[in-house]
Scaffold this active site. Structure first.
Site, PDB file in Angstrom:
ATOM      1  N   ALA B 193     -31.846  25.894  39.380  1.00 28.26           N
ATOM      2  CA  ALA B 193     -33.305  26.056  39.430  1.00 28.26           C
ATOM      3  C   ALA B 193     -33.917  26.007  38.032  1.00 28.26           C
ATOM      4  O   ALA B 193     -35.127  25.891  37.904  1.00 28.26           O
ATOM      5  CB  ALA B 193     -33.681  27.360  40.121  1.00 28.26           C
ATOM      6  N   ASP B 302     -38.575  34.667  36.959  1.00 32.43           N
ATOM      7  CA  ASP B 302     -37.189  34.331  37.276  1.00 32.43           C
ATOM      8  C   ASP B 302     -36.503  35.433  38.086  1.00 32.43           C
ATOM      9  O   ASP B 302     -35.349  35.756  37.862  1.00 32.43           O
ATOM     10  CB  ASP B 302     -36.385  34.052  35.983  1.00 32.43           C
ATOM     11  CG  ASP B 302     -34.996  33.486  36.259  1.00 32.43           C
ATOM     12  OD1 ASP B 302     -34.789  32.904  37.335  1.00 32.43           O
ATOM     13  OD2 ASP B 302     -34.108  33.642  35.402  1.00 32.43           O
ATOM     14  N   ASN B 391     -28.631  41.454  38.285  1.00 34.16           N
ATOM     15  CA  ASN B 391     -28.609  40.007  38.158  1.00 34.16           C
ATOM     16  C   ASN B 391     -27.690  39.495  39.257  1.00 34.16           C
ATOM     17  O   ASN B 391     -27.967  39.697  40.427  1.00 34.16           O
ATOM     18  CB  ASN B 391     -28.162  39.622  36.746  1.00 34.16           C
ATOM     19  CG  ASN B 391     -28.509  38.206  36.409  1.00 34.16           C
ATOM     20  OD1 ASN B 391     -27.790  37.289  36.760  1.00 34.16           O
ATOM     21  ND2 ASN B 391     -29.640  37.993  35.749  1.00 34.16           N
ATOM     22  N   VAL B 534     -24.133  34.949  32.132  1.00 30.78           N
ATOM     23  CA  VAL B 534     -25.540  34.787  31.771  1.00 30.78           C
ATOM     24  C   VAL B 534     -26.002  35.771  30.698  1.00 30.78           C
ATOM     25  O   VAL B 534     -26.621  35.385  29.715  1.00 30.78           O
ATOM     26  CB  VAL B 534     -26.433  34.853  33.040  1.00 30.78           C
ATOM     27  CG1 VAL B 534     -26.269  36.160  33.794  1.00 30.78           C
ATOM     28  CG2 VAL B 534     -27.882  34.611  32.681  1.00 30.78           C
TER      29      VAL B 534
END
Lengths: 111, 561
Positions: B193, B302, B391, B534
């Protein structure tokens, strides 16, 4: 801002140190705009591995270690890839690579 | 693809193992088995709860390493270990290995090649989160949008399948997640994305690799939901699906979390942007979307809803009810009816200022001026940051305590969305489209491990960490919570108090997924060590500068005198 150019003067001739001449002058609005443009290119393409504000855990190269004299090495690595890093020459223009360089140099350990 | 020469020598020794098939029925029973760990999340419910009690609060201080195995990789070790008949199977981004569970000796190792350009569209960690096991095969996804099935005894390739067009790295697609296999269908999602793709979930035949169905997460022109996108923005709308879902056999529904809209910058995609940031209930045989629940319409921050929806039956207003729970990246903990997606509860479980709560009738967030300002292009200070309150790291749920054990992030950000970019498939649409700086309350407390009541979001206890844990949690019936720390400590905490009872320093940071299993009457705990993923790669956390790297697999047991 880099005004720490040192001069060696003798016999009426002054020589600026080579490293200082290579240092980046970020004071102009144009230079600032270039750094900002470089930050955007960096955040889109480089931050994933090299980290927010160039800070990462050590899995990838700490770009803040690059010195003014490393430009050719930087260009070669970005364009052709290095270790895990893919080549970027088909994705980033020379202008964008130059902008990223300005952004990185604005945060370098050794200005 | 290369196989080690050593594999051949082990084939004969293990040929008996491969004949023990892992049928669909075995997988459905996986949550209750203790000798094998057959399904991502330690069972289809994703609870990461084990009934094992040999290791308990009194003796956990005697936990010692039994063996360690090097994955020879400097990227993140996020993989979920599978265990079957005394063999552990784990994955990294470019390797799949089989290791003898008791000795740690390698049985086979397969290296997977992929084009280096693939990594241009892997935003959030050069990782793989695990494999699935089915009828003698280890089935996993590869970075370059392929699935591969390997013989579990030998590592030999049985089939490989490439995701059909337009799924290529050039169009912004990559695969980092673990598949979920339900009744012979391999279900997999995609990452990307941040690269203007159109997200999807898809199903393949586990026996042959044949592509069976595809469910796009973003509607095509004219389809229901396309009216929630400005102009043609849906064509590059994001909605990735990069974290593995769960399955309820009684309802025959797979629950899968859907990611953020593209670009992060929201100013050129006015509308709800369906079906981004949603939880899907999917019929596994056909890919039909039976219901959806969108958590964050028109998201600027996000806030993917990819966190694995955990299935449980809990008492709601005095009555047992089957629910799915999601600790959403946005900071709200959702409890939905598993059958129809109806909202039961949604409460903040961390610091949130972009919404005051969630409307119980409409299910929509009650957004604040912070959210409005972000849409208008003003500079705002937002909690949580783009990392979220969680997350991808998985929470666990104990049916005994009724609590969720969640590794949370306690970081905010300044945020401003400038003029939005023009997108095309495969072009970056993430971090470079907005301006951010990190905000902390205490730079040395950036995360907590919390025991959270699912219905209220309130913590029973919170244990602070200098940087947030991106390891998943696992809880046992002896009320121990296992997790890992970014700086390498593998820990056991008291599920009742949050006290750290045991800690062992592994060679690198832990972003892996602990499991526990037993063999010959002895309980073992296994986890991967290896910083990456991440947060480690992207977040710029100064507490994590220059850590030792390298993925290794560790197994622990109680020390025998």
């Amino acid at each position: 801002m880099h005004h720490l150019i040192t001069f060696a003067c003798g016999a009426g001739i002054c020589l600026a140190s080579a490293s200082a001449l290579l240092a980046q002058d970020n004071s102009s609005p144009e230079a600032q705009a270039k750094i900002e443009a470089g930050e955007s290119v960096y955040n889109n393409n480089c931050e994933n591995c090299h980290g927010d504000q160039l800070v990462n855990t050590g899995q990838t190269f700490d770009l803040r270690r690059l010195t003014a004299g490393d430009r050719a090495r930087f260009d070669n690595s970005v364009r052709n890839g290095k270790n895990q890093m893919p080549p970027w020459k088909d994705v980033l223009s020379n202008e964008e690579i130059d902008q990223v360089w300005s952004y990185i140099r604005s945060k370098a350990y050794q200005k | 693809m290369k196989r080690s020469a050593f594999a051949g020598a082990m084939i004969l020794a293990l040929s008996g193992v491969s004949s023990l098939a892992q049928t669909s029925q075995d997988l459905k029973a996986a949550g209750g088995t203790t000798g094998d760990v057959l399904v991502y999340g330690m069972g289809y419910s994703g609870q990461r709860f084990s009934p094992l009690t040999q290791i308990n609060k009194e003796n956990v201080s005697r936990l010692v390493p039994v063996w360690a195995y090097s994955l020879a990789d400097l990227q993140g070790g996020e993989g979920f270990p599978l265990v079957k008949d005394g063999v552990i199977y784990v994955t990294t981004h470019n390797a799949t290995v089989a290791v003898d569970a008791l000795s740690g000796k390698q049985i086979w190792r397969v290296i997977h090649e992929y084009p280096p350009e693939t990594l241009r569209v892997v935003c959030c960690g050069i990782v793989n989160r695990g494999a699935a096991i089915y009828e003698g095969m280890i089935i996993r996804a590869l970075m370059d949008d392929r699935l591969v099935a390997l013989d579990s005894a030998t590592g030999k390739e049985i089939w490989t399948a490439k995701s059909p067009d337009p799924v290529t790295h050039a169009n912004g697609y990559a695969m980092t997640g673990a598949p979920l296999i339900v009744d012979g269908v391999v279900i997999i999602g995609v990452a990307g994305a941040e690269y203007s793709h159109r997200g999807l979930v898809e199903g393949y035949d586990a026996k042959t690799g044949k592509h069976l169905w595809r469910l796009y997460t973003i509607p095509a022109e004219g389809e229901p939901g396309s009216e929630t996108w400005e102009g043609d923005s849906h064509q590059t709308g994001g909605g990735s699906s990069w974290v593995t879902g769960t399955y309820d056999a009684e309802l025959d529904l797979v629950y899968w979390g859907i990611g953020n809209p593209a670009p992060w910058n929201p100013r050129a995609r006015k509308g709800d942007n369906l079906f981004t940031n949603s939880i899907f209930a999917i019929r596994p045989k056909t890919g039909e979307r039976v219901w959806y629940y969108q958590a964050t319409p028109q998201d600027p921050f996000d806030y993917d809803a990819v966190q694995t929806p955990v299935i449980a039956t809990i008492n709601v207003d005095g009555n047992p009810r089957k629910i799915v729970m999601q600790a959403n990246r946005s900071g709200f903990l959702y409890v939905l009816d598993a059958k129809d997606g109806r909202l039961i509860a949604a409460n903040a479980y961390g610091k949130v200022n972009w919404a005051d709560g969630v409307d119980r009738e409409t299910g929509r967030p009650l957004t604040t001026d912070v959210f409005k300002g972000a849409l208008e292009g003003r500079t705002v200070t937002v909690w949580p940051s783009v990392s979220g309150v969680t997350n991808w790291q998985h929470m666990s749920f104990s049916p005994q305590t009724g609590m969720l054990y969640i590794n949370t992030i306690h970081v905010g950000m300044t945020y401003q969305a400038p003029e939005p970019p023009k997108l095309a498939p495969g072009k970056p649409s993430g971090a470079g489209t907005v301006k951010r700086t990190t905000v902390t309350e205490d730079p040395n407390v950036r995360g907590f491990l919390k025991a959270v009541d699912p219905l209220t979001g309130k913590s029973k206890w919170e244990t602070p960490y200098r940087s947030p844990n991106f390891s998943s949690t696992m809880v046992t019936a002896s009320n121990l919570v296992f997790t890992g720390v970014m700086t390498g400590e593998f820990q056991a905490l008291d599920a009742d108090t949050g006290k750290i009872l045991w800690s062992f320093q592994t060679p690198s940071g832990i972003v892996g997924q602990p499991i526990t299993w037993e063999r010959n009457g002895k309980q073992y705990v296994t986890v991967m060590s290896g910083i990456g993923g991440v947060y480690a790669q992207r977040a710029g956390d100064p507490n994590l500068e220059n850590l030792p790297t390298g993925v290794s697999l560790w197994t622990f047991a109680l020390f025998d005198k």
